[in-house]
Design an enzyme around this catalytic site. Structure first.
Site, mmCIF file in Angstrom:
data_model
loop_
_atom_site.group_PDB
_atom_site.id
_atom_site.type_symbol
_atom_site.label_atom_id
_atom_site.label_comp_id
_atom_site.label_asym_id
_atom_site.label_seq_id
_atom_site.Cartn_x
_atom_site.Cartn_y
_atom_site.Cartn_z
ATOM 1 N N CYS A 74 0.834 -1.212 0.000
ATOM 2 C CA CYS A 74 0.000 0.000 0.000
ATOM 3 C C CYS A 74 0.866 1.258 0.000
ATOM 4 C CB CYS A 74 -0.934 -0.028 1.212
ATOM 5 S SG CYS A 74 -1.832 1.515 1.479
ATOM 6 N N CYS A 119 -0.122 4.019 2.551
ATOM 7 C CA CYS A 119 0.207 3.566 3.916
ATOM 8 C C CYS A 119 1.666 3.893 4.223
ATOM 9 C CB CYS A 119 -0.002 2.054 4.061
ATOM 10 S SG CYS A 119 -1.669 1.473 3.726
#
Length: 638
Positions: free
Chosen positions: A519, A522
């Site tokens: 991700c 993230c």
């Protein structure tokens, strides 16, 4: 349509008043919503009244109409009449159920977690087959985003009862329902799936969609041999169908030679035409290779073939931003960046290109945000080209309502370069008062203050007063976002092999950060998260847990991926590893229990053990992240 029949009945009564046996239709009330007809049929017009204390400017509404397992949103244009908000809607002929949604600022009215859900009926007032299943599927897919109670077992019971009771609708659910069924009751689901497979194999005139349904059934059973065999059958029987296109895409994607890829692309267009979405993916990939080879003319020629104009604009902007950050190829970057802005402007003026998953107002808001983001790219390019006033013009568009500190900082930087110190004093002070500032904006503000006033006298007091206003606004906004929801307990192992249990942390403020190694947002947020962890590292009443979830592989693989990433980047995070509901499945236990549908998601649990804040995504500003997290933590600990 029923409304027309009602009108004719009324006309007849006027003409023949002795006929007094007509029946007046009754409405229904669901929570704060009144609906003019309790048993509407597809194609009906409905009048609704909604009771709320919300201000008109803060209230928005839309409804989903459902067709099988699909949902389509439509705006509701509310008008305030006395103490009620009223509107009329037309239900499409294809609909089988309706779900109303009312939003006050950012908060949905959930009707005590039950929602405003209405199954449609036939002319006799009987609920349409599949309407309950459709609403159940709606709750599963959309419920958590709309604040509804998502009790999966109860929802599955509603769905299965409707589908299993109506054989005539089972075919349209074959791509979705069996996967849900097998997760709840493997034995019964396998029996059902085999019955559904038999219904297809007994038919010799299957459509491509029939084959795709059959393929989905075999996939649910995990029968790889049948799946592989059906893939070949579909490609053979439907040479211009979806599977044939996907096979062509796979061959194209795997081909390393650029010239051979171009030939595969030409073959694809000849076989499948220009309408396929896959064509756009192919041409975009070829265009990227043209740029890698330094061929800008070929890049532009290829990109001109992209049919999806939003994809076209996004691809232009991504490349332009890459050049802008590096300060390279600025003339070409400006050319394609301007093209991206022009395409978004066209989309804003043509709502017919709206995707089916957005209402018209959502589409316009999304396109406006996209335009602002692309304007930020163009402004930075113009700045680096030395066209400062042009940069300021577009950056002013980019900042919109001034809620993004990073965009605000670039705007003030451009003003500073142009020596517009009076404007800096005005605009920077507004950013600071609204809490949408950065340390660098404050520095520019100080510089402008000194230049305009001749000294630093009074600056510290001035800045502190502005920051206090900003802080209080942020406090009010943050308190409005606070919720109170009981979480489900979990026990997970961290990277040291220690078991971490949520209930054991009651009395502390717990920050859960759901993430994965794949991700990008993230990982982009982690420098800011490290600052937050460092800030509270000596506070025993604050605990940070980084929940690695939605990660592929077995437990050891997931743990190693997470551990290696944390170690290689020198983060001091306490990482716990989420587990799939079913080994090899896509659903993860803790993420599912916390209704996490996208990452990064941050959940903050207060000392009372209840969820207080949930935020999804990353704004791109580490300073803003730390400021917002700190405020939430400090409010809960005060």
């Amino acid at each position: 349509m029923k409304t027309i029949k009602c009108f004719l009945t009324f006309t007849f009564v006027v003409l023949c008043f002795s006929c007094n046996n007509t029946t007046k239709e009754a409405g229904t009330t669901i929570g704060s919503l009144y609906i003019s007809d309790a048993t509407p049929v597809p194609g009906d017009s409905l009048h609704i009244s909604y009771k709320t204390k919300a201000n008109e400017k803060d209230l928005s509404a839309f409804y989903y109409y459902t067709v099988g397992y699909k949902q389509y949103p439509v705006d509701i244009n509310l008008t305030k009449v006395d103490s009620l908000y009223k509107a009329s809607i037309m239900i499409p002929d294809s609909a089988i159920a309706v779900a109303f949604n009312f939003k006050n600022k950012k908060e949905f009215d959930t009707n005590n977690d039950k929602g405003y859900l209405l199954p449609l009926t036939n002319a006799n007032g009987d609920t349409l087959a599949g309407a309950i299943a459709s609403l159940a599927n709606f709750k599963l897919r959309m419920g958590s985003n709309l604040g509804l109670d998502v009790n999966k077992k109860a929802i599955f019971k509603e769905m299965s009862s409707d589908i299993l009771s109506h054989k005539n609708i089972q075919k349209e659910w074959d791509a979705v329902f069996p996967r849900t069924f097998i997760a709840e009751n493997k034995v019964e689901a396998e029996k059902y799936i085999k019955e559904r497979i038999a219904s297809y194999t007994e038919n010799y005139n299957l459509t491509e969609q029939d084959y795709r349904n059959l393929n989905a059934l075999y996939q649910t059973l995990g029968d790889k041999n049948k799946v592989d065999s059906l893939q070949l059958v579909m490609i053979d029987k439907f040479p211009t169908g979806i599977n044939a296109q996907q096979k062509a895409w796979t061959n194209f994607y795997k081909e390393p030679d650029y010239d051979k890829q171009k030939q595969l692309f030409a073959d694809f267009k000849e076989q499948f035409g220009d309408k396929s979405k896959i064509k756009d993916y192919m041409v975009s990939r070829l265009a990227n290779k043209a740029i890698e080879n330094g061929n800008k003319d070929e890049y532009l020629q290829l990109m001109a073939q992209v049919s999806d104009k939003n994809m076209l604009a996004g691809t232009y902007n991504s490349l332009a931003w890459n050049y802008a950050e590096k300060g390279e190829n600025l003339d070409f970057a400006a050319e394609i960046s301007k093209k991206s802005l022009d395409e978004i402007k066209k989309a804003l003026n043509n709502t017919e290109v709206k995707p089916t998953y957005s209402t018209t107002s959502q589409f316009i808001n999304n396109m406006t945000s996209t335009y602002n983001m692309y304007a930020d790219t163009y402004a930075l390019i113009k700045f680096k080209q030395g066209e400062i006033k042009e940069a300021i013009k577009y950056q002013k568009e980019a900042i919109a309502d001034g809620k993004d500190p990073e965009l605000n900082e670039r705007y003030i930087m451009f003003l500073n370069e142009d020596k517009q110190y009076k404007t800096i004093l005005k605009d920077a002070s507004n950013f600071i008062k609204d809490g949408n500032t950065t340390a660098q904006i404050n520095n520019y503000y100080k510089n402008a203050y000194v230049i305009e006033n001749g000294s630093e006298d009074g600056f510290t007091e001035n800045l502190q007063a502005l920051e206090e206003v900003g802080y209080q606004k942020l406090v009010v906004k943050t308190k409005e976002e606070m919720i109170n929801k009981k979480p489900k307990n979990f026990k997970l192992k961290n990277l040291k092999g220690e078991t971490v249990e949520l209930t054991a942390l009651k009395g502390k403020t717990v920050v859960l950060d759901f993430w994965a190694t794949w991700c990008g947002p993230c990982k982009a947020s982690f420098p800011g998260m490290q600052k937050a962890v460092d800030k509270y590292k000596n506070n025993e009443n604050v605990v940070f847990l980084f929940v690695d979830t939605m990660e592929s592989g077995d437990y050891d693989t997931r743990s190693k991926l997470a551990g290696d990433f944390i170690k290689n980047n020198n983060y001091t995070f306490n990482v716990v590893v989420d587990n799939p509901v079913k080994e090899g499945g896509r659903e993860y236990k803790v993420a599912s229990n916390f209704e996490v549908t996208g990452i990064p998601t941050k959940v903050i649990i207060g000392p009372d053990g209840n969820i207080k804040f949930v935020s999804v995504g990353y704004s791109g500003s580490a300073d803003k992240l730390v400021k917002e997290l700190s405020l939430k933590i400090d409010l809960l600990n005060s």
